[in-house]
Scaffold this motif. Structure first.
Motif, PDB file in Angstrom:
ATOM      1  N   SER A 146       0.802  -1.207   0.000  1.00 58.40           N
ATOM      2  CA  SER A 146       0.000   0.000   0.000  1.00 58.40           C
ATOM      3  C   SER A 146       0.848   1.276   0.000  1.00 58.40           C
ATOM      4  N   ALA A 147       2.168   1.129  -0.017  1.00 50.84           N
ATOM      5  CA  ALA A 147       3.052   2.297   0.066  1.00 50.84           C
ATOM      6  C   ALA A 147       3.388   2.824  -1.318  1.00 50.84           C
ATOM      7  N   ALA A 148       3.885   4.050  -1.338  1.00 46.50           N
ATOM      8  CA  ALA A 148       4.374   4.629  -2.588  1.00 46.50           C
ATOM      9  C   ALA A 148       5.552   3.812  -3.082  1.00 46.50           C
ATOM     10  N   SER A 149       5.849   3.928  -4.355  1.00 46.86           N
ATOM     11  CA  SER A 149       6.882   3.085  -4.958  1.00 46.86           C
ATOM     12  C   SER A 149       8.277   3.361  -4.425  1.00 46.86           C
ATOM     13  N   ASP A 150       8.491   4.480  -3.726  1.00 48.53           N
ATOM     14  CA  ASP A 150       9.823   4.777  -3.233  1.00 48.53           C
ATOM     15  C   ASP A 150       9.929   4.706  -1.714  1.00 48.53           C
ATOM     16  N   VAL A 151       9.023   3.979  -1.054  1.00 51.47           N
ATOM     17  CA  VAL A 151       9.049   3.807   0.391  1.00 51.47           C
ATOM     18  C   VAL A 151       9.146   2.316   0.700  1.00 51.47           C
ATOM     19  N   TYR A 152      10.074   1.960   1.597  1.00 54.79           N
ATOM     20  CA  TYR A 152      10.344   0.558   1.888  1.00 54.79           C
ATOM     21  C   TYR A 152      10.399   0.320   3.384  1.00 54.79           C
ATOM     22  N   LYS A 153      10.002  -0.874   3.811  1.00 56.41           N
ATOM     23  CA  LYS A 153      10.134  -1.299   5.199  1.00 56.41           C
ATOM     24  C   LYS A 153      11.313  -2.257   5.283  1.00 56.41           C
ATOM     25  N   ARG A 154      12.184  -2.049   6.264  1.00 57.89           N
ATOM     26  CA  ARG A 154      13.358  -2.901   6.445  1.00 57.89           C
ATOM     27  C   ARG A 154      13.463  -3.332   7.893  1.00 57.89           C
ATOM     28  N   GLN A 155      13.838  -4.607   8.089  1.00 56.75           N
ATOM     29  CA  GLN A 155      14.048  -5.129   9.431  1.00 56.75           C
ATOM     30  C   GLN A 155      15.495  -5.555   9.631  1.00 56.75           C
ATOM     31  N   ASP A 185      19.873  -5.260   8.135  1.00 58.06           N
ATOM     32  CA  ASP A 185      20.859  -4.354   7.555  1.00 58.06           C
ATOM     33  C   ASP A 185      20.621  -4.188   6.058  1.00 58.06           C
ATOM     34  N   THR A 186      20.760  -2.957   5.577  1.00 58.75           N
ATOM     35  CA  THR A 186      20.440  -2.630   4.186  1.00 58.75           C
ATOM     36  C   THR A 186      21.362  -1.529   3.690  1.00 58.75           C
ATOM     37  N   THR A 187      21.746  -1.597   2.421  1.00 58.50           N
ATOM     38  CA  THR A 187      22.385  -0.457   1.763  1.00 58.50           C
ATOM     39  C   THR A 187      21.279   0.335   1.091  1.00 58.50           C
ATOM     40  N   MET A 188      21.166   1.591   1.452  1.00 62.12           N
ATOM     41  CA  MET A 188      20.065   2.425   0.979  1.00 62.12           C
ATOM     42  C   MET A 188      20.310   2.934  -0.440  1.00 62.12           C
ATOM     43  N   VAL A 189      19.244   3.380  -1.059  1.00 59.45           N
ATOM     44  CA  VAL A 189      19.257   3.946  -2.407  1.00 59.45           C
ATOM     45  C   VAL A 189      18.721   5.375  -2.308  1.00 59.45           C
ATOM     46  N   ALA A 190      19.417   6.324  -2.917  1.00 59.43           N
ATOM     47  CA  ALA A 190      18.979   7.720  -2.894  1.00 59.43           C
ATOM     48  C   ALA A 190      17.593   7.844  -3.506  1.00 59.43           C
ATOM     49  N   GLY A 191      16.804   8.755  -2.960  1.00 60.08           N
ATOM     50  CA  GLY A 191      15.457   8.985  -3.456  1.00 60.08           C
ATOM     51  C   GLY A 191      14.410   8.099  -2.820  1.00 60.08           C
ATOM     52  N   ARG A 192      14.810   7.294  -1.869  1.00 54.98           N
ATOM     53  CA  ARG A 192      13.866   6.386  -1.206  1.00 54.98           C
ATOM     54  C   ARG A 192      13.701   6.745   0.264  1.00 54.98           C
ATOM     55  N   GLY A 193      12.577   6.305   0.813  1.00 53.55           N
ATOM     56  CA  GLY A 193      12.319   6.426   2.233  1.00 53.55           C
ATOM     57  C   GLY A 193      12.264   5.041   2.841  1.00 53.55           C
ATOM     58  N   TYR A 194      12.692   4.930   4.089  1.00 51.22           N
ATOM     59  CA  TYR A 194      12.761   3.626   4.745  1.00 51.22           C
ATOM     60  C   TYR A 194      12.118   3.682   6.126  1.00 51.22           C
ATOM     61  N   PHE A 195      11.133   2.798   6.351  1.00 52.42           N
ATOM     62  CA  PHE A 195      10.606   2.559   7.687  1.00 52.42           C
ATOM     63  C   PHE A 195      11.448   1.418   8.239  1.00 52.42           C
ATOM     64  N   VAL A 196      12.219   1.699   9.295  1.00 54.66           N
ATOM     65  CA  VAL A 196      13.169   0.715   9.810  1.00 54.66           C
ATOM     66  C   VAL A 196      12.635   0.127  11.109  1.00 54.66           C
ATOM     67  N   ASP A 197      12.535  -1.203  11.145  1.00 51.59           N
ATOM     68  CA  ASP A 197      12.003  -1.945  12.282  1.00 51.59           C
ATOM     69  C   ASP A 197      13.158  -2.549  13.073  1.00 51.59           C
ATOM     70  N   THR A 198      13.433  -1.971  14.252  1.00 53.61           N
ATOM     71  CA  THR A 198      14.489  -2.514  15.112  1.00 53.61           C
ATOM     72  C   THR A 198      13.897  -3.243  16.321  1.00 53.61           C
ATOM     73  N   SER A 199      12.680  -3.764  16.199  1.00 51.92           N
ATOM     74  CA  SER A 199      12.039  -4.426  17.336  1.00 51.92           C
ATOM     75  C   SER A 199      12.762  -5.702  17.753  1.00 51.92           C
ATOM     76  N   SER A 200      13.462  -6.374  16.829  1.00 51.45           N
ATOM     77  CA  SER A 200      14.168  -7.609  17.157  1.00 51.45           C
ATOM     78  C   SER A 200      15.643  -7.392  17.467  1.00 51.45           C
ATOM     79  N   SER A 201      16.272  -6.423  16.795  1.00 47.56           N
ATOM     80  CA  SER A 201      17.695  -6.170  16.994  1.00 47.56           C
ATOM     81  C   SER A 201      18.081  -4.836  16.369  1.00 47.56           C
TER      82      SER A 201
END
Length: 103
Positions: free
Chosen positions: A5-14, A16-32
């Motif tokens: 349901s998100a815009a094409s440039d928004v991502y959820k990550r749980q 480690d990730t190498t990010m890409v310019a022009g994107r938004g990231y919802f980062v989930d650190t609930s586990s670590s």
């Protein structure tokens, strides 16, 4: 994976990730703790946005890896440790690197 349901440039990550310019990231650190690494190459005006998805940055910190770029003009990693915090970074140049948009 990208939330359907998100815009094409928004991502959820749980993890480690190498990010890409022009994107938004919802980062989930609930586990670590998670390390989000800046892109290897950047151009003036590139932006990246990060938001604490689960409200757990105070418990499991977010580390922003430099990938050889400066952050706020310094050569150290950045650690976000405030729950529900959000960070928007804008790349300026090799001297200053990535700067916080709103600070």
């Amino acid at each position: 994976p990208k939330p359907s349901s998100a815009a094409s440039d928004v991502y959820k990550r749980q993890g480690d990730t190498t990010m890409v310019a022009g994107r938004g990231y919802f980062v989930d650190t609930s586990s670590s703790a998670v390390t989000m690494t800046l892109p290897a190459s950047a151009s003036a005006g590139d932006t990246i946005a990060i938001k604490d998805y689960a409200g757990t940055f105070a418990t499991n910190n977010l580390t922003i890896g430099r990938n050889s770029h400066k952050i706020q003009g310094a050569t150290h990693i950045s650690i976000v440790e405030t729950s529900r915090d959000s960070v928007t970074l804008v790349y300026v140049d090799a001297t200053q690197g990535w700067l916080l948009k709103d600070k």
